[in-house]
Design an enzyme around this catalytic site. Structure first.
Site, PDB file in Angstrom:
ATOM      1  CB  SER A   1      -0.939  -0.026   1.203  1.00  0.00           C
ATOM      2  OG  SER A   1      -1.924   0.981   1.088  1.00  0.00           O
ATOM      3  CG  ASN A   2      -0.368   4.697  -1.285  1.00  0.00           C
ATOM      4  OD1 ASN A   2      -1.007   5.500  -0.609  1.00  0.00           O
ATOM      5  ND2 ASN A   2      -0.897   4.065  -2.330  1.00  0.00           N
ATOM      6  CE1 TYR A   3       4.623   5.367   5.136  1.00  0.00           C
ATOM      7  CE2 TYR A   3       5.798   6.215   3.220  1.00  0.00           C
ATOM      8  CZ  TYR A   3       5.782   5.476   4.385  1.00  0.00           C
ATOM      9  OH  TYR A   3       6.914   4.852   4.802  1.00  0.00           O
TER      10      TYR A   3
END
Ligand code: C5P
Length: 414
Positions: free
Chosen positions: A212-214
């Site tokens: 995933s990402n931030y």
């Protein structure tokens, strides 16, 4: 504002004030409104469906289906038909159920599925009205779900007591409805349906791990709210997000789509019906090519190679099926010194009208912060890039929503 030609759905619940619903229907019809009535079972003890059907010139709906022939009374189509849904009189019982999402009759199902604005004209005894539970339910309806409250009057009540709880007079309700509809129509994005993607996508590796990402969803959620506050109906397709969604006017429909594939499908299904879209989600560009159905057992000291396959570029694919008149905005998050050049390239690559450039080089911009610093780059050559100062994400959202309203205005006046 005249109610001429407006579709008004009237909900009648079981209060002695239900007799005033007959006068209300009459006034609405006299003003040129088309009126449909949905009643609760209890309301039938106070006023007959025949009276209301005769005045409204349409059969009254009480149950989810017609008991004589089983024909389905669709609460969804009622909610879609209406420009406004007013519940008058609204009992303490119905208000409580509306505030808590209970759906045990056709009127309540209609409320839960309605996409139009909603108002209620409470009617009850003064002690019931001032009870903290009723007041809290009214607060929830007003503040959380954007329901307008047509305040009850002080006066003599059916119980013989005198106080606040008497339903507003039909003339006042008509006036209030006119004002609500006028206000809605005057809004810059009134009648527009906008798709917003937000948050981070989550790409499964195995049943317990993901890529995933931030992204926190803060920017996209603020945008959904800013668009709704300007009159738009918003479909918010959201991946993982820690941001809280405020939905003060009840105009935001939240659709959860965690993976890039799920988000793509949710958007492809809805985008053709939309007037515009803002692609704000941080969509993974790659996803594990072979997600495992069992938890991966790691092997001591051995590297683990994860094969990734490209995902759909949602903004680009929607850009390909975009109709004339649809307006789309995308985001560009860049870390390079050539940020503006890269962002401009996305205008064509994704067939966008405006790119919102975020440079991670700017302090206060990007993931998880409450502020953002963006540059608006417009396809329209006459509009130079607008470099906005560091602002709160809500303020940035307001600027973007205003720009969207300007773009719609420009195509209307072309
Ligand atoms: O190409 P890039 O990822 O930089 O483009 C960012 C823009 O494209 C954002 O508006 C983002 O929401 C959208 N996007 C998308 N689907 C992807 C990747 C990006 O909609 N798979």
């Amino acid at each position: 504002m005249t109610l001429n030609g407006k579709h008004i759905l009237l909900g009648v619940t079981g209060s002695i004030a239900a007799y005033k619903a007959a006068m209300l229907v009459r006034l609405l019809v006299r003003q040129g409104a088309e009126v449909r009535v949905v009643m609760t079972e209890a309301a039938k003890d106070f006023i007959t469906p025949l009276t209301l059907a005769t005045l409204a010139k349409h059969p009254i709906l009480v149950e989810n289906f017609d008991p004589t022939n089983g024909a389905w009374n669709s609460h969804i189509s009622l909610g879609e038909w209406a420009d406004h849904f007013v519940v008058a009189p609204a009992t303490a019982n119905t208000l409580a159920k509306m505030a808590h999402g209970v759906a045990d009759n056709l009127l309540l199902c209609t409320y839960l599925s309605a996409r139009c604005s909603v108002s209620v004209a409470p009617a009850m005894d003064l002690d019931m009205y001032r009870h903290p539970a009723t007041q809290e339910n009214l607060r929830i309806l007003r503040e959380n779900y954007g329901v307008r409250i047509i305040e009850p009057q002080e006066g003599e009540l059916a119980s013989g007591l005198v106080g606040k709880g008497r339903m507003a007079e039909p003339e006042q309700i008509c006036e209030a409805l006119g004002a609500f509809l006028a206000e809605e129509e005057g809004q810059p994005l009134a009648g527009k349906q906008i798709l917003v993607t937000a948050g981070a996508t989550v790409e499964p590796i195995d049943p317990v791990r993901y890529v995933s990402n931030y992204s926190t969803g803060k920017m996209g959620y603020a945008l959904a709210e800013a668009l709704a506050l300007r009159g738009a109906r918003v479909t918010l397709v959201t991946g993982a997000a820690t941001a809280a969604l405020r939905n003060p006017l009840g105009r935001i429909e939240r659709v959860e789509a965690l993976s890039a594939e799920a988000m793509y499908r949710a958007c492809a299904e809805r985008f053709p019906q939309m007037d515009g879209a803002v692609f704000c989600a941080a969509v993974a560009d790659y996803t594990p090519a072979h997600p495992m159905t069992e938890k991966y057992k790691h092997e001591e000291g051995k590297p683990f190679l994860l094969e990734l396959a490209p995902t759909h570029d949602i903004a680009a694919e929607m850009g390909r099926i975009k109709r004339p008149g649809q307006i789309t905005f995308g985001f560009a998050l860049e870390t390079s010194a050539r940020a503006e050049e890269y962002a401009r390239h996305k205008l064509d690559a994704k067939n966008l009208d405006v790119v919102v450039l975020n440079s991670l080089r700017d302090p206060g911009a990007g993931f998880g912060t409450d502020t953002n610093k963006v540059t608006l780059i417009d396809r329209d050559a006459e509009t130079a890039a607008v470099v906005l100062p560091l602002l709160s994400k809500e303020e940035v959202a307001a600027k973007i929503a205003d720009r969207m309203a300007e773009k719609f205005n420009a195509i209307q006046t072309e």
